[in-house]
Design a protein around this motif. Structure first.
Motif, mmCIF file in Angstrom:
data_model
loop_
_atom_site.group_PDB
_atom_site.id
_atom_site.type_symbol
_atom_site.label_atom_id
_atom_site.label_comp_id
_atom_site.label_asym_id
_atom_site.label_seq_id
_atom_site.Cartn_x
_atom_site.Cartn_y
_atom_site.Cartn_z
ATOM 1 N N ASN A 196 5.607 25.926 -7.278
ATOM 2 C CA ASN A 196 4.656 26.426 -6.408
ATOM 3 C C ASN A 196 3.392 25.603 -5.830
ATOM 4 O OD1 ASN A 196 5.720 28.820 -6.132
ATOM 5 N ND2 ASN A 196 4.537 29.779 -7.815
ATOM 6 N N GLN A 197 3.037 24.483 -6.813
ATOM 7 C CA GLN A 197 1.949 23.667 -6.711
ATOM 8 C C GLN A 197 2.348 22.680 -5.601
ATOM 9 O OE1 GLN A 197 1.026 22.922 -10.518
ATOM 10 N NE2 GLN A 197 -1.068 23.853 -10.376
ATOM 11 N N ILE A 198 3.799 22.144 -5.971
ATOM 12 C CA ILE A 198 4.474 21.075 -5.293
ATOM 13 C C ILE A 198 4.703 21.662 -3.653
ATOM 14 C CG2 ILE A 198 6.695 19.888 -4.711
ATOM 15 C CD1 ILE A 198 6.845 19.934 -7.854
ATOM 16 N N GLU A 199 5.223 22.887 -3.601
ATOM 17 C CA GLU A 199 5.250 23.335 -2.233
ATOM 18 C C GLU A 199 3.977 23.540 -1.550
ATOM 19 O OE1 GLU A 199 8.176 23.997 -0.614
ATOM 20 O OE2 GLU A 199 8.891 23.255 -2.395
ATOM 21 N N ALA A 200 2.973 23.803 -2.269
ATOM 22 C CA ALA A 200 1.495 23.932 -1.505
ATOM 23 C C ALA A 200 1.177 22.435 -1.246
ATOM 24 C CB ALA A 200 0.494 24.419 -2.502
ATOM 25 N N LEU A 201 1.451 21.528 -2.009
ATOM 26 C CA LEU A 201 1.059 20.039 -1.709
ATOM 27 C C LEU A 201 1.822 19.665 -0.255
ATOM 28 C CD1 LEU A 201 -0.475 17.519 -2.401
ATOM 29 C CD2 LEU A 201 1.386 16.919 -3.915
ATOM 30 N N LYS A 202 3.110 19.850 -0.491
ATOM 31 C CA LYS A 202 3.745 19.573 0.847
ATOM 32 C C LYS A 202 3.085 20.306 2.056
ATOM 33 C CE LYS A 202 8.169 20.249 0.294
ATOM 34 N NZ LYS A 202 9.720 20.831 -0.330
ATOM 35 N N ARG A 203 2.787 21.508 2.046
ATOM 36 C CA ARG A 203 2.258 21.946 3.115
ATOM 37 C C ARG A 203 0.941 21.176 3.579
ATOM 38 N NH1 ARG A 203 3.829 26.494 0.456
ATOM 39 N NH2 ARG A 203 1.763 27.127 -0.064
ATOM 40 N N ALA B 124 0.758 -1.094 0.124
ATOM 41 C CA ALA B 124 -0.017 -0.021 0.135
ATOM 42 C C ALA B 124 1.025 1.245 0.060
ATOM 43 C CB ALA B 124 -0.833 0.008 1.230
ATOM 44 N N GLN B 125 1.912 1.129 0.596
ATOM 45 C CA GLN B 125 2.877 2.233 0.561
ATOM 46 C C GLN B 125 3.456 2.565 -0.442
ATOM 47 O OE1 GLN B 125 5.471 1.003 3.955
ATOM 48 N NE2 GLN B 125 4.452 2.179 5.442
ATOM 49 N N ARG B 126 3.834 1.388 -1.284
ATOM 50 C CA ARG B 126 4.410 1.497 -2.740
ATOM 51 C C ARG B 126 3.561 2.162 -3.861
ATOM 52 N NH1 ARG B 126 7.949 3.466 -5.140
ATOM 53 N NH2 ARG B 126 8.888 2.631 -3.190
ATOM 54 N N ARG B 127 2.235 1.814 -3.523
ATOM 55 C CA ARG B 127 1.250 2.348 -4.329
ATOM 56 C C ARG B 127 0.867 3.739 -4.196
ATOM 57 N NH1 ARG B 127 -1.192 -2.683 -3.196
ATOM 58 N NH2 ARG B 127 -2.489 -1.524 -1.509
ATOM 59 N N ALA B 128 0.916 4.191 -2.837
ATOM 60 C CA ALA B 128 0.771 5.687 -2.526
ATOM 61 C C ALA B 128 1.950 6.416 -3.121
ATOM 62 C CB ALA B 128 0.388 5.911 -1.066
ATOM 63 N N ILE B 129 3.270 5.857 -2.911
ATOM 64 C CA ILE B 129 4.338 6.594 -3.426
ATOM 65 C C ILE B 129 4.230 6.957 -4.835
ATOM 66 C CG2 ILE B 129 6.927 6.330 -3.527
ATOM 67 C CD1 ILE B 129 6.919 5.490 -0.593
ATOM 68 N N ASP B 130 3.995 5.585 -5.334
ATOM 69 C CA ASP B 130 3.693 5.828 -7.015
ATOM 70 C C ASP B 130 2.768 6.862 -7.490
ATOM 71 O OD1 ASP B 130 5.439 3.813 -7.372
ATOM 72 O OD2 ASP B 130 4.054 2.094 -7.761
ATOM 73 N N GLU B 131 1.451 7.022 -6.752
ATOM 74 C CA GLU B 131 0.527 7.980 -7.082
ATOM 75 C C GLU B 131 1.093 9.306 -6.970
ATOM 76 O OE1 GLU B 131 -3.368 7.180 -5.563
ATOM 77 O OE2 GLU B 131 -3.040 4.891 -5.881
ATOM 78 N N TYR B 132 1.877 9.466 -5.662
ATOM 79 C CA TYR B 132 2.179 10.812 -5.522
ATOM 80 C C TYR B 132 3.172 11.338 -5.968
ATOM 81 C CZ TYR B 132 3.910 14.401 -2.003
ATOM 82 O OH TYR B 132 4.340 15.630 -1.645
ATOM 83 N N ALA B 133 4.228 10.427 -6.689
ATOM 84 C CA ALA B 133 5.235 10.748 -7.553
ATOM 85 C C ALA B 133 4.739 11.193 -9.061
ATOM 86 C CB ALA B 133 6.315 9.677 -7.944
ATOM 87 N N ILE B 134 3.521 10.341 -9.438
ATOM 88 C CA ILE B 134 3.230 10.768 -10.771
ATOM 89 C C ILE B 134 2.448 12.144 -10.742
ATOM 90 C CG2 ILE B 134 1.365 10.187 -12.594
ATOM 91 C CD1 ILE B 134 2.191 7.208 -11.812
ATOM 92 N N THR B 135 1.853 12.522 -9.549
ATOM 93 C CA THR B 135 0.834 13.848 -9.517
ATOM 94 C C THR B 135 2.154 14.795 -9.213
ATOM 95 O OG1 THR B 135 -0.803 12.521 -8.048
ATOM 96 C CG2 THR B 135 -0.633 14.968 -7.730
ATOM 97 N N VAL B 136 3.220 14.733 -8.592
ATOM 98 C CA VAL B 136 4.295 15.680 -8.425
ATOM 99 C C VAL B 136 4.756 16.030 -9.608
ATOM 100 C CG1 VAL B 136 6.381 16.261 -7.293
ATOM 101 C CG2 VAL B 136 4.550 15.316 -5.935
ATOM 102 N N ARG B 137 5.067 15.344 -10.654
ATOM 103 C CA ARG B 137 5.786 15.137 -11.714
ATOM 104 C C ARG B 137 4.887 16.323 -12.695
ATOM 105 N NH1 ARG B 137 6.889 9.487 -12.213
ATOM 106 N NH2 ARG B 137 8.982 9.467 -11.693
ATOM 107 N N GLU B 138 3.657 16.465 -12.647
ATOM 108 C CA GLU B 138 2.820 17.392 -13.172
ATOM 109 C C GLU B 138 2.571 18.730 -12.767
ATOM 110 O OE1 GLU B 138 -0.771 14.934 -13.881
ATOM 111 O OE2 GLU B 138 0.517 13.355 -14.950
ATOM 112 N N LEU B 139 3.166 19.119 -11.627
ATOM 113 C CA LEU B 139 2.920 20.237 -10.793
ATOM 114 C C LEU B 139 3.914 21.259 -11.034
ATOM 115 C CD1 LEU B 139 1.456 18.806 -7.647
ATOM 116 C CD2 LEU B 139 0.204 19.463 -9.515
ATOM 117 N N SER B 140 3.695 22.369 -10.974
ATOM 118 C CA SER B 140 4.869 23.598 -10.923
ATOM 119 C C SER B 140 5.594 23.541 -9.457
ATOM 120 C CB SER B 140 4.078 24.984 -11.127
ATOM 121 O OG SER B 140 3.219 25.128 -10.176
#
Length: 118
Positions: free
Chosen positions: A100-107, A82-98
């Motif tokens: 500023n969006q990445i910093e907002a997501l981290k917060r 489950a952790q691996r799936r979550a990391i995969d989804e997070y990594a794919i999402t982050v690749r498509e962000l600016s």
């Protein structure tokens, strides 16, 4: 110890997971990689031996690092999977962000973590 057949199946499964997370069909991945869609299906099911050159085409088409196919091949528990799936989804999402969006997501993730700690 993992056998070559197991390794082939595991890598094929990782390709399938990443392809689906990216919202691609086998046909779309085939077109992006210059491979046949039936071949992609056979690779994902672990039915075909594939060369490093073929793997490179798939990695480039998926826009991932090669190591992403080999991370946590030995998920030994449901939690690790489950952790691996979550990391995969997070990594794919982050690749498509600016940035500023990445910093907002981290917060946001930081706030969610705090909520779980209470």
């Amino acid at each position: 110890m993992i056998t070559m057949s197991d390794l082939r199946k595991t890598i094929g499964n990782r390709i399938r997971i990443i392809r689906k997370l990216k919202g691609l069909t086998q046909q779309q991945l085939a077109e992006l990689s210059g491979l046949d869609d039936a071949y992609i299906g056979a690779v994902e099911r672990g039915e075909r031996n594939f060369s490093v050159d073929t793997l490179e085409k798939i990695v480039v088409a998926l826009k991932i690092q090669p190591m992403e196919l080999f991370q946590n091949l030995d998920d030994s528990s449901e939690v690790e999977a489950a952790q691996r799936r979550a990391i995969d989804e997070y990594a794919i999402t982050v690749r498509e962000l600016s940035v500023n969006q990445i910093e907002a997501l981290k917060r946001i993730v930081g706030e969610i973590r705090k909520a779980f700690e209470d």
